[in-house]
Every structure is written in structure tokens, then in C-alpha cells.
Scaffold this motif. Sequence first.
Motif, PDB file in Angstrom:
ATOM      1  N   VAL A 189      60.837  42.390  49.067  1.00  0.00           N
ATOM      2  CA  VAL A 189      60.213  42.342  48.441  1.00  0.00           C
ATOM      3  C   VAL A 189      58.601  40.508  48.625  1.00  0.00           C
ATOM      4  O   VAL A 189      58.032  40.597  48.382  1.00  0.00           O
ATOM      5  CB  VAL A 189      60.720  41.073  47.225  1.00  0.00           C
ATOM      6  CG1 VAL A 189      60.068  40.423  46.344  1.00  0.00           C
ATOM      7  CG2 VAL A 189      62.175  41.807  46.673  1.00  0.00           C
ATOM      8  N   VAL A 190      59.374  40.700  50.178  1.00  0.00           N
ATOM      9  CA  VAL A 190      58.950  39.260  50.597  1.00  0.00           C
ATOM     10  C   VAL A 190      56.753  40.155  51.153  1.00  0.00           C
ATOM     11  O   VAL A 190      56.265  39.448  50.911  1.00  0.00           O
ATOM     12  CB  VAL A 190      59.243  38.838  51.743  1.00  0.00           C
ATOM     13  CG1 VAL A 190      58.335  37.976  53.054  1.00  0.00           C
ATOM     14  CG2 VAL A 190      60.607  38.088  52.249  1.00  0.00           C
ATOM     15  N   GLY A 191      57.073  41.004  51.533  1.00  0.00           N
ATOM     16  CA  GLY A 191      56.616  42.449  51.339  1.00  0.00           C
ATOM     17  C   GLY A 191      55.018  42.314  50.039  1.00  0.00           C
ATOM     18  O   GLY A 191      53.942  41.614  50.072  1.00  0.00           O
ATOM     19  N   GLY A 229      42.879  36.024  49.707  1.00  0.00           N
ATOM     20  CA  GLY A 229      42.628  35.870  51.113  1.00  0.00           C
ATOM     21  C   GLY A 229      43.014  34.740  51.848  1.00  0.00           C
ATOM     22  O   GLY A 229      42.325  34.387  52.736  1.00  0.00           O
ATOM     23  N   ILE A 230      45.023  34.336  51.292  1.00  0.00           N
ATOM     24  CA  ILE A 230      45.266  33.575  52.270  1.00  0.00           C
ATOM     25  C   ILE A 230      45.932  34.606  53.756  1.00  0.00           C
ATOM     26  O   ILE A 230      45.973  35.409  53.427  1.00  0.00           O
ATOM     27  CB  ILE A 230      46.815  32.794  51.923  1.00  0.00           C
ATOM     28  CG1 ILE A 230      46.526  32.772  50.290  1.00  0.00           C
ATOM     29  CG2 ILE A 230      47.277  32.209  52.832  1.00  0.00           C
ATOM     30  CD1 ILE A 230      45.202  30.951  50.842  1.00  0.00           C
ATOM     31  N   VAL A 231      45.674  33.392  54.962  1.00  0.00           N
ATOM     32  CA  VAL A 231      46.602  35.030  56.072  1.00  0.00           C
ATOM     33  C   VAL A 231      47.249  33.831  56.485  1.00  0.00           C
ATOM     34  O   VAL A 231      48.231  32.631  56.679  1.00  0.00           O
ATOM     35  CB  VAL A 231      45.267  33.709  57.083  1.00  0.00           C
ATOM     36  CG1 VAL A 231      45.447  34.131  58.591  1.00  0.00           C
ATOM     37  CG2 VAL A 231      43.316  34.589  57.111  1.00  0.00           C
ATOM     38  N   VAL A 232      48.429  35.045  56.525  1.00  0.00           N
ATOM     39  CA  VAL A 232      49.618  34.097  57.675  1.00  0.00           C
ATOM     40  C   VAL A 232      49.891  35.400  58.406  1.00  0.00           C
ATOM     41  O   VAL A 232      49.565  36.782  58.691  1.00  0.00           O
ATOM     42  CB  VAL A 232      50.614  34.923  56.249  1.00  0.00           C
ATOM     43  CG1 VAL A 232      52.181  35.149  56.752  1.00  0.00           C
ATOM     44  CG2 VAL A 232      50.546  34.128  55.358  1.00  0.00           C
ATOM     45  N   HIS A 233      50.838  35.266  59.417  1.00  0.00           N
ATOM     46  CA  HIS A 233      50.759  35.918  60.498  1.00  0.00           C
ATOM     47  C   HIS A 233      52.503  36.275  60.385  1.00  0.00           C
ATOM     48  O   HIS A 233      52.886  35.277  60.961  1.00  0.00           O
ATOM     49  CB  HIS A 233      50.388  35.391  61.256  1.00  0.00           C
ATOM     50  CG  HIS A 233      49.545  35.100  61.906  1.00  0.00           C
ATOM     51  ND1 HIS A 233      47.718  36.031  62.413  1.00  0.00           N
ATOM     52  CD2 HIS A 233      48.225  34.080  61.852  1.00  0.00           C
ATOM     53  CE1 HIS A 233      46.578  34.786  62.358  1.00  0.00           C
ATOM     54  NE2 HIS A 233      46.721  33.678  61.943  1.00  0.00           N
ATOM     55  N   ALA A 234      52.536  37.336  60.116  1.00  0.00           N
ATOM     56  CA  ALA A 234      54.679  37.409  60.125  1.00  0.00           C
ATOM     57  C   ALA A 234      55.004  39.102  61.504  1.00  0.00           C
ATOM     58  O   ALA A 234      53.625  39.290  61.468  1.00  0.00           O
ATOM     59  CB  ALA A 234      54.261  38.696  58.513  1.00  0.00           C
ATOM     60  N   ALA A 235      55.393  38.391  61.846  1.00  0.00           N
ATOM     61  CA  ALA A 235      56.234  39.651  62.988  1.00  0.00           C
ATOM     62  C   ALA A 235      56.777  40.473  62.037  1.00  0.00           C
ATOM     63  O   ALA A 235      57.125  40.065  60.634  1.00  0.00           O
ATOM     64  CB  ALA A 235      57.482  38.151  63.209  1.00  0.00           C
ATOM     65  N   ASP A 236      57.024  41.371  62.704  1.00  0.00           N
ATOM     66  CA  ASP A 236      57.582  42.870  62.168  1.00  0.00           C
ATOM     67  C   ASP A 236      58.262  42.601  61.494  1.00  0.00           C
ATOM     68  O   ASP A 236      58.867  43.113  60.407  1.00  0.00           O
ATOM     69  CB  ASP A 236      57.795  43.832  63.105  1.00  0.00           C
ATOM     70  CG  ASP A 236      55.878  44.310  63.391  1.00  0.00           C
ATOM     71  OD1 ASP A 236      54.888  43.985  63.361  1.00  0.00           O
ATOM     72  OD2 ASP A 236      55.970  44.474  64.858  1.00  0.00           O
ATOM     73  N   ASP A 237      59.644  41.951  61.984  1.00  0.00           N
ATOM     74  CA  ASP A 237      60.873  41.711  61.129  1.00  0.00           C
ATOM     75  C   ASP A 237      61.063  40.345  59.557  1.00  0.00           C
ATOM     76  O   ASP A 237      61.639  40.569  59.675  1.00  0.00           O
ATOM     77  CB  ASP A 237      62.220  41.560  61.765  1.00  0.00           C
ATOM     78  CG  ASP A 237      62.252  39.739  62.533  1.00  0.00           C
ATOM     79  OD1 ASP A 237      60.949  39.287  62.077  1.00  0.00           O
ATOM     80  OD2 ASP A 237      62.999  40.285  63.498  1.00  0.00           O
ATOM     81  N   TYR A 238      59.809  39.957  59.823  1.00  0.00           N
ATOM     82  CA  TYR A 238      59.819  38.746  58.854  1.00  0.00           C
ATOM     83  C   TYR A 238      60.859  37.586  58.649  1.00  0.00           C
ATOM     84  O   TYR A 238      60.971  37.176  57.586  1.00  0.00           O
ATOM     85  CB  TYR A 238      60.032  38.976  56.776  1.00  0.00           C
ATOM     86  CG  TYR A 238      58.879  40.467  56.458  1.00  0.00           C
ATOM     87  CD1 TYR A 238      57.899  41.046  57.525  1.00  0.00           C
ATOM     88  CD2 TYR A 238      58.777  40.808  55.179  1.00  0.00           C
ATOM     89  CE1 TYR A 238      56.886  41.449  56.817  1.00  0.00           C
ATOM     90  CE2 TYR A 238      58.211  42.278  55.017  1.00  0.00           C
ATOM     91  CZ  TYR A 238      57.062  42.537  55.594  1.00  0.00           C
ATOM     92  OH  TYR A 238      56.286  42.752  54.699  1.00  0.00           O
TER      93      TYR A 238
END
Length: 430
Positions: free
Chosen positions: A195-197, A207-216
Amino acid sequence: MDVIVRPTPTLQGEIGALSSKNYTTRYLLVAALSEGVSTIYHPAHSEDSDAIRRCIADLGAVLTEDEEKIVVQGFGRQPRNVKELNVGNAGAVLRFLMAVAALSPEVTFVNTYPDSLGKRPHDDLIKALGQLGVEVEHNEGRLPITIRGGKPAGGRITVSGAVSSQFLSALLFLTPLLEEDSEITVLDDLKSKVVVGQTLEVLEQAGIVVHAADDYMSFKVPGRQAYKAQSYTVQGDYPGSAAVLAAAAVTGSDVKIHRLAEKSKQGERAIVDVLRMMEVPLTHEDGTVHVQGNGKLKAVEFDGDAATDAVLAMVAAAVFAEGTSRFYNVENLRYKECDRITDYLAELTRAGAKVEERPDEIIVHGQPEGVEGGVTINAHYDHRVIMALTVVGLRARQPLVIKDAHHVAKSYPQYFDHLRALGADVEWVE
Ligand SMILES: O=C(O)C1=C[C@@H](OP(=O)(O)O)[C@@H](O)[C@H](O)C1
Ligand SMILES: C=C(OP(=O)(O)O)C(=O)O
């Protein structure tokens, strides 16, 4: 209002899927957090979507609506001062708006469902907001909750994901608006990770930038961002449709549901794979799931955390399968509208199903010969319990009465109309 569900051997026909609850919540939220005018096509219409409409309007968004769309003038990072918000029974709406309320001086979330949302814990989000300097007054982690925010700056935040992913999603919606950059670390485990996906997808569209680790499990969120006003189209809803698909699977059926995208990020699209694993004849092409059920199903084993809102429907199908099914990694079903393990299994047992409870598993000993039925079911304020027990009632020997089945409107007000259109013998009674 109650519903009588009578045995129905065949279902036939076509329906369009209801619109997604999760995407409607998210699009309305990001539209409200932008300073411009956004348009959301095909929003869901339900108690939960009414709740977020009502609350963002209270917070200063201006909404206009017609048959196909809703136009939202947002309030950006400056919600209007409002004393109270009423989210009804909508958990995701509450958690997301608890974070947004951190932008206001003081907001109280009232407790209008003491026996459902009123029992659900929010401690992990309360702790995380505390790290941002937000003061939260609460009733042992439960409603009513007063948030005294003001101007949180951002920074390092830890949040547990062991109970709900909604706490992390809430922080992901808030932090881009803060003055400083934020780093969010997820502690323990992250339930309902898929659901975080959906949250990240919608943030990107806005238009929001978030840098997510692959495992969230960790995120870097630059501060001082602005949500862009956009047009959004809500896709069809898998969790609600899962119950109709399960109904088609346990009957002799020829049922099509349109508007169910194969490539969706909704984990509950796994209902299609699970029914396939159960050897239910079906196809999924061009956004249409076509079930040609023969009432024969095989038992499955499934990690339910990947499809949290479809597990109850899958379990209902498994009640009629040959063999023993196991749905594991589902502990957080206990923290939903009711305890979806203990309460749901109690109702299934009453209906004649053979089920066993583990702390984080549901075991189903299938009965292809059917169950007895002939009892009255307590809905426990839970739309998904109502939908799933209806599936069981269609193949019970005696009718089931589902008490207070109007709570189905939390996510799927037209559920019984859709089933009736397919030929199900379901009837509202006062
Ligand atoms: O983020 C969301 O919109 C939701 C997340 C899930 O909850 P949990 O993360 O608590 O499992 C899901 O069950 C709920 O219906 C909606
Ligand atoms: C658990 C659910 O919703 P929420 O957490 O938003 O109340 C659901 O829709 O099944």
C-alpha cells in the motif's frame, strides 16, 4: 438495516468495478495539499470517501462535484483553523489527517464509532509526530485525539510499521511540506508494504520527490516542496471487487467485472492469482476479469499481507474448497474495523464453516458440500466481514441474516445492488 442472503446456485452478468477507496483518499488528500485546482475523475462514493471530502472541506478546500468528477481548490500548507474533525469510521482518513493536522494550531478528532475506529490504536503515529515536536493528547493511543501542531520543522523520524502502513504513509504526505528535509526510518516490520507503493505513486503524480529505499524501510524526503495541482483518474477497486469475484468463484457463474487494471499497484489484485491457484476458471484481459465458475475450488496457502483487504473474501472462497487452506502473515487484520481474525472466524463458525485461529494465521478446512447457514451474523461494523459472509451465504443450505449490513457502505454502498444485478438472492430488511 439487515440483509437476508439466500442460497443462489448461479450468478451471471457484467458489472463495472467500484472506484478505488485507497486512490480516492490519496488523490483528494494531495489535491487539498496543493494550492491550485485539481480534478479527480471517477472518485469513489462511500462513507469513507465522504469522510475525506467533508474533512478537507472543513480544513479549507473548496470542492465542486458532478457525475463524473470532483474539482478541488486546495489549501496547500495552510489548512484553515478548525476545532473538530469527524472522520466517521475511516482509518486511513484519520491517520493521514492526523499528520496534516500538524500544520494547524489545534484540531480534535472526535470519536463517533467507539466500537470500531474508536478501538483502533494510533500510538505509533502519535510517537512519530511527537518526534516532530507535535503535541498529541489522546485516550491511550485511541480517539478522541487532539493534535497541537503549528510549525513542525522536519528532521529525523522513526515510525513502527508493525501495526499499520498508514502511519508511514501519513508521514510521507506531511514531510514534503516542512521547512527542513526529513529522514524517515521504519522500525520493526512494515505491514501492508504494497500500500506504501500506492502512496509513493500518488506523491510522484503530484510532483513530490521522495527517495525511497527498495525495501521501503527508509526514506529521504526533501522539505519545502509544493504539491502540484493535477488531473487524476481513479482506477477500479480490487478489495471490493474481490468479494464479488469470490461470490462468482463459489457458484456456477459467468461473471465479468470491468475496470480492473492488470498492472495496478493494488496488492488485492492477487485475488485473481489466488482464485487461479484454487483452479477457478477465469481470464483477466484488457481490464476485465471473467469468471466462469463451476463451484469447484482447491485449497491454497497464501501470504495475506500482500493483499490485506482481500483476505476475508479469499477465506470465504476457501470455505468451499477441497482441502485445508492457510492464510498466513495476517496479524494486522486484528487492528482493522474489527478483529478480522477472532470476530470474523466466530461468524464463519456460526455459519457452519470449519476454521481455526492462530495469532497471525487463518486456517480453513474446506467443505465442498457446503455449510449449514440458517443463523444471524453480527457484522461487527465491518464492511469486509459483511461482504465475505454474503459470499458464504450464497452457498449455505439455509439463508443467512446479516445484521447491520448497512455498514457495507463504508467502502461499497452498491455491493448488494451489484450482486442482485448478477442474480444473487439478497434482500434488505428493516
Ligand atoms: O493506506 C491505506 O489507504 C490503507 C492501508 C491498509 O491498512 P494497514 O496498513 O493498516 O494494513 C488497508 O487495510 C486500508 O484499507 C487502506
Ligand atoms: C481496513 C480498512 O480501512 P481503513 O483502515 O481505512 O479504515 C478497509 O477498507 O478494509
